[in-house]
Design a protein around this motif. Structure first.
Motif, mmCIF file in Angstrom:
data_model
loop_
_atom_site.group_PDB
_atom_site.id
_atom_site.type_symbol
_atom_site.label_atom_id
_atom_site.label_comp_id
_atom_site.label_asym_id
_atom_site.label_seq_id
_atom_site.Cartn_x
_atom_site.Cartn_y
_atom_site.Cartn_z
ATOM 1 N N THR A 249 13.842 2.807 15.547
ATOM 2 C CA THR A 249 12.041 2.246 15.498
ATOM 3 C C THR A 249 12.063 0.398 15.131
ATOM 4 O O THR A 249 13.300 0.184 15.265
ATOM 5 C CB THR A 249 12.229 3.399 14.269
ATOM 6 N N PHE A 250 10.852 0.425 15.424
ATOM 7 C CA PHE A 250 10.321 -0.824 15.035
ATOM 8 C C PHE A 250 9.746 -1.196 13.771
ATOM 9 O O PHE A 250 9.605 -1.110 12.821
ATOM 10 C CB PHE A 250 9.562 -1.894 15.980
ATOM 11 N N ASN A 251 11.086 -2.451 13.374
ATOM 12 C CA ASN A 251 10.186 -3.419 12.452
ATOM 13 C C ASN A 251 11.299 -2.377 10.874
ATOM 14 O O ASN A 251 11.605 -1.366 10.976
ATOM 15 C CB ASN A 251 8.583 -3.183 11.602
ATOM 16 N N ARG A 252 12.452 -3.102 10.588
ATOM 17 C CA ARG A 252 13.490 -2.311 9.559
ATOM 18 C C ARG A 252 13.052 -3.256 8.332
ATOM 19 O O ARG A 252 13.647 -3.138 7.693
ATOM 20 C CB ARG A 252 14.604 -2.597 10.587
ATOM 21 N N ARG A 253 12.637 -4.010 7.878
ATOM 22 C CA ARG A 253 11.796 -4.630 7.172
ATOM 23 C C ARG A 253 10.679 -3.883 6.059
ATOM 24 O O ARG A 253 11.312 -3.916 4.387
ATOM 25 C CB ARG A 253 11.112 -5.632 7.432
ATOM 26 N N ILE A 254 10.114 -2.874 6.542
ATOM 27 C CA ILE A 254 9.204 -1.900 5.091
ATOM 28 C C ILE A 254 10.099 -0.411 5.603
ATOM 29 O O ILE A 254 10.706 -0.078 6.360
ATOM 30 C CB ILE A 254 7.880 -1.073 6.169
ATOM 31 N N LEU A 255 10.399 -0.082 4.298
ATOM 32 C CA LEU A 255 11.128 0.452 4.244
ATOM 33 C C LEU A 255 11.327 1.403 2.914
ATOM 34 O O LEU A 255 11.878 1.528 2.422
ATOM 35 C CB LEU A 255 12.849 -0.017 4.268
ATOM 36 N N ASP A 256 10.056 1.651 2.464
ATOM 37 C CA ASP A 256 8.875 2.260 1.401
ATOM 38 C C ASP A 256 9.473 3.847 1.474
ATOM 39 O O ASP A 256 9.038 4.308 3.098
ATOM 40 C CB ASP A 256 8.144 1.709 1.018
ATOM 41 N N ALA A 257 9.509 4.594 0.631
ATOM 42 C CA ALA A 257 9.728 5.894 1.298
ATOM 43 C C ALA A 257 8.763 7.012 2.031
ATOM 44 O O ALA A 257 8.821 7.769 2.729
ATOM 45 C CB ALA A 257 9.857 6.826 -0.322
ATOM 46 N N ASP A 258 7.826 5.856 1.596
ATOM 47 C CA ASP A 258 5.931 6.696 2.531
ATOM 48 C C ASP A 258 6.998 6.856 3.940
ATOM 49 O O ASP A 258 6.357 7.240 4.609
ATOM 50 C CB ASP A 258 4.840 5.951 2.545
ATOM 51 N N ARG A 259 7.077 5.479 4.403
ATOM 52 C CA ARG A 259 7.200 4.994 5.996
ATOM 53 C C ARG A 259 8.555 5.342 6.301
ATOM 54 O O ARG A 259 8.098 6.224 7.499
ATOM 55 C CB ARG A 259 7.458 3.656 5.876
ATOM 56 N N ASP B 197 0.687 -21.164 -0.938
ATOM 57 C CA ASP B 197 0.134 -20.595 -1.676
ATOM 58 C C ASP B 197 0.120 -19.728 -1.684
ATOM 59 O O ASP B 197 0.465 -18.699 -2.625
ATOM 60 C CB ASP B 197 -1.387 -20.986 -2.041
ATOM 61 N N ALA B 198 0.589 -18.508 -0.687
ATOM 62 C CA ALA B 198 0.136 -17.086 -1.293
ATOM 63 C C ALA B 198 2.153 -16.837 -1.166
ATOM 64 O O ALA B 198 2.261 -16.019 -2.120
ATOM 65 C CB ALA B 198 0.055 -16.605 0.409
ATOM 66 N N ILE B 199 2.858 -17.468 -0.568
ATOM 67 C CA ILE B 199 4.260 -17.353 -1.135
ATOM 68 C C ILE B 199 4.681 -18.320 -2.035
ATOM 69 O O ILE B 199 6.278 -17.591 -2.425
ATOM 70 C CB ILE B 199 5.281 -17.314 -0.003
ATOM 71 N N ARG B 200 3.952 -18.751 -2.566
ATOM 72 C CA ARG B 200 4.326 -19.212 -4.389
ATOM 73 C C ARG B 200 4.820 -18.911 -4.978
ATOM 74 O O ARG B 200 4.856 -17.672 -5.551
ATOM 75 C CB ARG B 200 3.215 -20.536 -4.981
ATOM 76 N N GLY B 201 6.334 -18.205 -5.827
ATOM 77 C CA GLY B 201 7.009 -17.628 -6.444
ATOM 78 C C GLY B 201 7.623 -16.113 -6.029
ATOM 79 O O GLY B 201 8.557 -16.024 -6.363
ATOM 80 N N ILE B 202 7.540 -16.531 -4.331
ATOM 81 C CA ILE B 202 8.531 -15.721 -3.485
ATOM 82 C C ILE B 202 9.561 -15.138 -3.354
ATOM 83 O O ILE B 202 9.644 -16.863 -2.746
ATOM 84 C CB ILE B 202 7.373 -15.173 -2.442
ATOM 85 N N ARG B 203 10.385 -15.314 -4.068
ATOM 86 C CA ARG B 203 12.158 -15.377 -3.263
ATOM 87 C C ARG B 203 11.651 -14.797 -1.429
ATOM 88 O O ARG B 203 11.903 -12.987 -1.120
ATOM 89 C CB ARG B 203 13.084 -15.200 -4.414
ATOM 90 N N LEU B 204 11.525 -15.812 -1.065
ATOM 91 C CA LEU B 204 12.651 -14.808 0.945
ATOM 92 C C LEU B 204 13.479 -14.379 0.650
ATOM 93 O O LEU B 204 14.431 -15.008 0.182
ATOM 94 C CB LEU B 204 11.762 -15.866 2.080
ATOM 95 N N GLN B 205 13.455 -13.717 1.751
ATOM 96 C CA GLN B 205 14.597 -13.350 2.398
ATOM 97 C C GLN B 205 14.922 -13.528 3.925
ATOM 98 O O GLN B 205 14.168 -13.376 4.560
ATOM 99 C CB GLN B 205 14.880 -11.448 2.538
ATOM 100 N N GLN B 206 16.637 -13.602 4.004
ATOM 101 C CA GLN B 206 16.705 -14.045 5.279
ATOM 102 C C GLN B 206 17.927 -13.191 5.593
ATOM 103 O O GLN B 206 19.204 -13.541 4.444
ATOM 104 C CB GLN B 206 17.108 -15.457 5.093
ATOM 105 N N VAL B 207 18.151 -13.000 6.652
ATOM 106 C CA VAL B 207 19.568 -12.133 6.885
ATOM 107 C C VAL B 207 20.317 -13.274 7.613
ATOM 108 O O VAL B 207 19.786 -14.416 7.675
ATOM 109 C CB VAL B 207 19.221 -11.094 8.889
ATOM 110 N N TRP B 208 21.763 -13.544 7.388
ATOM 111 C CA TRP B 208 22.516 -14.403 7.548
ATOM 112 C C TRP B 208 22.967 -14.945 8.254
ATOM 113 O O TRP B 208 22.827 -13.925 9.636
ATOM 114 C CB TRP B 208 23.615 -14.100 7.152
ATOM 115 N N GLY B 209 21.908 -15.833 8.767
ATOM 116 C CA GLY B 209 22.606 -16.378 10.170
ATOM 117 C C GLY B 209 21.503 -16.266 11.263
ATOM 118 O O GLY B 209 21.075 -17.060 12.171
#
Lengths: 93, 325
Positions: free
Chosen positions: B264-274, B47-59
């Motif tokens: 640094t750990f976690n390269r998925r959150i890349l907003d300007a604040d972070r 339910d939470a991810i309905r309509g969300i396009r998930l990203q996947q690093v190739w491979g």
């Protein structure tokens, strides 16, 4: 494109930077890419934290460094153009 | 904080209120933040991810998505799925049927928890830390650079492990404190056999790697925060050949800064604040802790010499007044 003496340059807004004993690291907040500057580049970077004309910038640097004015102007222009290509400075006529 | 969950654990300085039992020490005193962990059925996540396009690093077998409410969703195909709320205060998880409990805990307590830490305003690092004479010695480096093998060699000499994989640092009165992670280490079987002996049994981390997860007992684990003495950035195996000497050199402040940012750990959150916080945090750490680059040949028989060289380094280079060096 060549910078005129009256061309204004200023550091872009969407970046943050820090100084490590005369060497700067700049982070472009639009793309998350870091850039490094040597001590002279860092001095330029500090000067353009407020808007300055290219002529004013060159005159300040000529007074601080023992270097040929024409050569310095050319090097600073190259640096500013590279910073502009990476969205780190704003250049306006 | 009133919390309905039956377990309260301490990890990375966080009080983790959990619906499920975890292989972590119980929370005893003080905390940097409080987080909640609960489970949910598959329908909650679909339910939470309905309509969300998930990203996947190739491979990759890792998928990630950001929801409109700033929550983050992540799943590892053979491990489980996780939803981390936008404020970082709550993690919802579901282990997949084929996952081992050990594997699930590794991804929960590192990858999934890293989302919660970053969203809560912390800046975790990808690092392994051992404790030498009450001080933390940090090893930075990409996966495969030998952080855990080197740590295992320290364990073999009676030193303790503080964390393996994810590191949380906090500045406290001009000291930098490193916080303890889960009491376990990830090693290849041969490395574990060489340095930890045969008594420990490991569980495979995931189908993509031969690395095993080994729980560590209280004798081998440190459960309290320790001040960081030095940070070593490990040169990659490709930068060193077998006949090279073991050596370490101080990095310039700018090089030190870049090594920290790179790890640094976690390269998925890349907003300007972070990103901005990351820059300031790394710059502050560089001003407080020496960062050195360490080159060593990747030969098992040499790891004890690498360990001894680091200990000597800590005494002679970083405390010259004490040793007269």
């Amino acid at each position: 494109m060549h910078l005129l003496d009256e061309t204004t340059v200023v550091a872009a807004r969407e970046q943050v930077s820090c100084d490590f004993g005369g060497e700067a690291a700049i982070l472009n907040l639009k793309n998350g890419i870091y850039y490094g500057l040597d001590p002279v580049g860092t001095r330029v970077w500090h000067l353009i934290q407020q808007p300055r004309t290219f002529g004013e910038l060159r005159n300040i640097l000529v007074s601080e460094y023992d270097v040929d004015a024409a050569r310095l102007g050319s090097d600073v222009e190259d640096l500013l153009m590279r910073l502009a290509e990476n969205d780190l400075v704003e250049i306006s006529a | 904080m009133k919390c309905p969950y039956p377990h309260v654990y301490g990890v990375y300085g966080i009080a983790l209120h959990s619906e499920i039992p975890l292989p972590l020490p119980l929370h005893e005193h003080g905390e940097l933040a409080q987080m909640e962990l609960q489970t949910a059925p598959a329908s909650f996540f679909s339910d939470a991810i309905r309509g969300i396009r998930l990203q996947q690093v190739w491979g990759s077998w890792y998928e990630f998505g950001r929801l409109a409410d700033r929550s983050s969703y992540a799943r590892w195909r053979t491990v489980g799925e996780f939803l981390v709320f936008g404020d970082g205060r709550r993690i919802v998880c579901r282990p997949f049927d084929i996952a081992t409990a050990e594997s699930f805990y590794v991804y929960l307590l590192a990858q999934a928890l890293s989302f919660a830490l970053v969203k809560s305003g912390f800046e975790p690092f990808h690092a392994t830390v051992v404790v030498v004479n009450g001080n933390g010695v940090v090893f930075l480096g990409d996966s495969g650079f030998g952080k855990s093998s080197l740590a295992a060699c320290f364990l073999d000499a009676g030193h303790q492990m503080l964390t393996d994989d994810l590191l949380l640092l906090q500045v406290c009165s001009s000291r930098v404190l490193a916080y303890p992670g889960p009491p376990r280490i990830k090693l290849f079987a041969k490395t574990a056999h060489r340095f930890l002996g045969d008594a420990l049994a490991g569980v495979r981390m995931n189908p993509e790697t031969e690395k095993l997860i080994f729980p560590l007992d209280a004798r081998r684990s440190c459960f309290s925060p320790v001040p960081v003495k030095a940070i070593y950035s490990l040169a990659g195996p490709g930068e060193v050949v077998r006949k090279d000497q073991i050596r370490s050199e101080p990095l310039s402040p700018r090089q030190s800064f870049l090594e920290l940012v790179k790890n640094t750990f976690n390269r998925r959150i890349l907003d300007a604040d972070r990103l901005e916080r990351q820059l300031h945090e790394a710059a502050r750490l560089v001003s407080l802790v020496p960062v050195r680059k360490l080159w060593f040949p990747r030969v098992w028989s040499q790891l004890p010499s690498v360990r001894d060289a680091i200990i000597c380094d800590l005494q002679q280079v970083l405390e010259p007044d004490i040793c007269g060096g």
